[in-house]
Scaffold this motif. Structure first.
Motif, PDB file in Angstrom:
ATOM      1  N   ARG A 252      27.937  39.311  35.171  1.00 35.26           N
ATOM      2  CA  ARG A 252      29.020  39.663  36.500  1.00 35.26           C
ATOM      3  C   ARG A 252      29.981  40.474  35.679  1.00 35.26           C
ATOM      4  O   ARG A 252      30.650  41.212  36.481  1.00 35.26           O
ATOM      5  N   LYS A 253      30.524  40.015  34.681  1.00 39.27           N
ATOM      6  CA  LYS A 253      31.738  40.763  34.238  1.00 39.27           C
ATOM      7  C   LYS A 253      31.599  42.272  33.946  1.00 39.27           C
ATOM      8  O   LYS A 253      32.247  42.919  34.147  1.00 39.27           O
TER       9      LYS A 253
ATOM     10  N   THR B 114      24.318  31.848  35.432  1.00 35.87           N
ATOM     11  CA  THR B 114      24.552  33.085  36.421  1.00 35.87           C
ATOM     12  C   THR B 114      25.728  32.582  37.097  1.00 35.87           C
ATOM     13  O   THR B 114      26.557  31.862  36.641  1.00 35.87           O
TER      14      THR B 114
ATOM     15  N   THR C 164      21.693  40.068  37.048  1.00 38.75           N
ATOM     16  CA  THR C 164      21.605  38.524  36.426  1.00 38.75           C
ATOM     17  C   THR C 164      20.078  38.332  36.697  1.00 38.75           C
ATOM     18  O   THR C 164      19.426  38.409  37.671  1.00 38.75           O
TER      19      THR C 164
ATOM     20  N   TYR D  38      29.120  43.913  34.923  1.00 39.08           N
ATOM     21  CA  TYR D  38      28.772  44.542  36.250  1.00 39.08           C
ATOM     22  C   TYR D  38      30.246  45.050  36.822  1.00 39.08           C
ATOM     23  O   TYR D  38      30.403  46.179  37.515  1.00 39.08           O
TER      24      TYR D  38
ATOM     25  N   VAL E 107      29.735  34.063  38.903  1.00 42.27           N
ATOM     26  CA  VAL E 107      30.901  34.979  38.687  1.00 42.27           C
ATOM     27  C   VAL E 107      31.579  34.844  37.021  1.00 42.27           C
ATOM     28  O   VAL E 107      31.919  35.852  36.477  1.00 42.27           O
TER      29      VAL E 107
ATOM     30  N   THR F 270      21.431  37.985  43.879  1.00 45.19           N
ATOM     31  CA  THR F 270      21.834  38.918  42.796  1.00 45.19           C
ATOM     32  C   THR F 270      21.030  38.567  41.491  1.00 45.19           C
ATOM     33  O   THR F 270      21.288  39.011  40.487  1.00 45.19           O
ATOM     34  N   SER F 271      20.668  37.160  41.587  1.00 46.06           N
ATOM     35  CA  SER F 271      19.911  36.890  40.324  1.00 46.06           C
ATOM     36  C   SER F 271      18.471  36.891  40.660  1.00 46.06           C
ATOM     37  O   SER F 271      18.054  36.383  41.479  1.00 46.06           O
TER      38      SER F 271
END
Ligand code: COI
Length: 352
Positions: free
Chosen positions: A327-328, A320, A305, A330, A322, A177-178
């Motif tokens: 992430r928040k 990076t 990210t 998202y 949670v 995801t990053s």
């Protein structure tokens, strides 16, 4: 126009809940679905009536303005299947408005917002069985507007086609995801007073070389700098960029060389609502390298990210995970899109 027998097939197909797709393997490549929407009009006239037709190749004259001069724009939006079964769109009228702005820039007629949204709904409904199960992806909807009539000299086409096709999609970037991004130091994506602020088809092929070279070096994407000074951050090949420093979230202002992203705009509102300070401004590349966090936004990438940026051979890593701001944001955006979080802004639209 769909014949009565095709319409019956459409209904029959839609009665099957899901198409035969391995939903766990979805990436971001085109998968043919059942139907597309087509509407035509002549120069100087308005679009009136379009129809669903089986998905397939289209016929164009070799002298069509889209093929010779790139007279075309496109949009991208997504349909989501919620846990309780409803299918929704996210702010489709924003795509309609952006298409209208792009059409004006490219001397094309455009469908009205109502026609655009209605056509998107019809196309999604006709391809309902291709909307992935909740949590497995979404149905990407790609409206195109093109000069389909013939043009030999440099002039707008005499005929236009508005077409919508769909494809189930998963993550835009493969793997984690990053993502790792490289700053492009030579090539530029958009020039002042050019067409970088609209979703012109011709904005994309010129970035292929930089993106391809970056991928061979192991990067996921390229970040472009402004053409005037070569010092300021603009956007990635397919999405907008944000940087985070303390409680302040910054993103380049949309002054004609940056696409005014629907996700960008939504993230700004969500961030403000969540108590962050948000600024749209000029971002020197030094501020990017000094940021706590970096993330990118777009319909295709959602909120992704950025794990590292490489510029002039120097690699900087960012926060990076949670606890990161991205992430928040998202989680809030996708929560609203999937109906897990109350849609206080009225952004989601049901298709059926
Ligand atoms: C989108 O995010 O929808 C885009 O259009 C970007 C890209 C896939 C071309």
């Amino acid at each position: 126009m769909a014949s009565p027998s095709e319409q019956t097939t459409c209904e029959t197909m839609n009665s099957e809940k899901y198409a035969n797709v391995n939903w766990d393997e979805l990436g971001f490549s085109p998968m043919p679905t059942d139907y597309m929407f087509v509407m035509k009009c002549s120069e100087g006239e308005n679009f009136l009536q379009g129809n669903l037709t089986p998905f397939g190749n289209i016929e164009l004259s070799p002298s069509a303005a889209i093929l010779n001069f790139g007279q075309g724009i496109f949009e991208g939006l997504k349909a989501y299947r919620r846990e309780e079964g409803r299918i929704t769109l996210f702010r489709p009228e924003q795509n309609a408005i952006r298409m209208k702005m792009g059409a004006e820039r490219m001397c094309m007629p455009s469908p009205s917002t109502e026609q655009f949204v209605d056509a998107v709904k019809q196309t999604v409904l006709a391809n309902k069985r291709w909307v992935p199960p909740p949590g497995k992806g979404s149905l990407y909807v790609r409206p195109l507007l093109m000069g389909s009539g013939s043009a030999m000299g440099v002039a707008p086409a005499p005929e236009y086609t508005f077409l919508i096709y769909t494809s189930p999609v998963g993550n835009y970037y493969k793997g984690d995801t990053s993502i790792n991004v490289i700053v492009e130091e030579k090539l530029r994506q958009a020039i002042p007073n050019g067409a970088g602020g609209v979703k012109a088809i011709t904005n994309y092929a010129p970035v292929f070389r930089a993106v391809t070279q970056a991928k061979t070096k192991g990067f996921s994407d390229v970040l472009f700098l402004d053409a005037k000074t070569g010092r300021n951050v603009e956007e990635l090949s397919s999405c907008n960029i944000f940087i985070v420093k303390g409680n302040v979230i910054s993103t380049p202002a949309t002054l004609g060389t940056i696409l005014p992203g629907v996700t960008r705009k939504s993230i700004i509102d969500i961030a403000l609502d969540s108590g962050y300070q948000v600024q749209e401004c000029v971002i020197p590349v030094e501020d990017l390298m000094d940021a706590d966090e970096v993330f990118c936004t777009g319909t295709a990438v959602v909120v992704n990210t950025v794990g590292s940026i490489t510029y002039q051979g120097k690699r900087v890593e960012y926060k990076t995970g949670v606890e990161s701001v991205s992430r928040k944001l998202y989680a809030t955006l996708t929560g609203i899109q999937m109906g897990r979080i109350e849609d206080k802004m009225g952004w989601t639209v049901e298709v059926d």
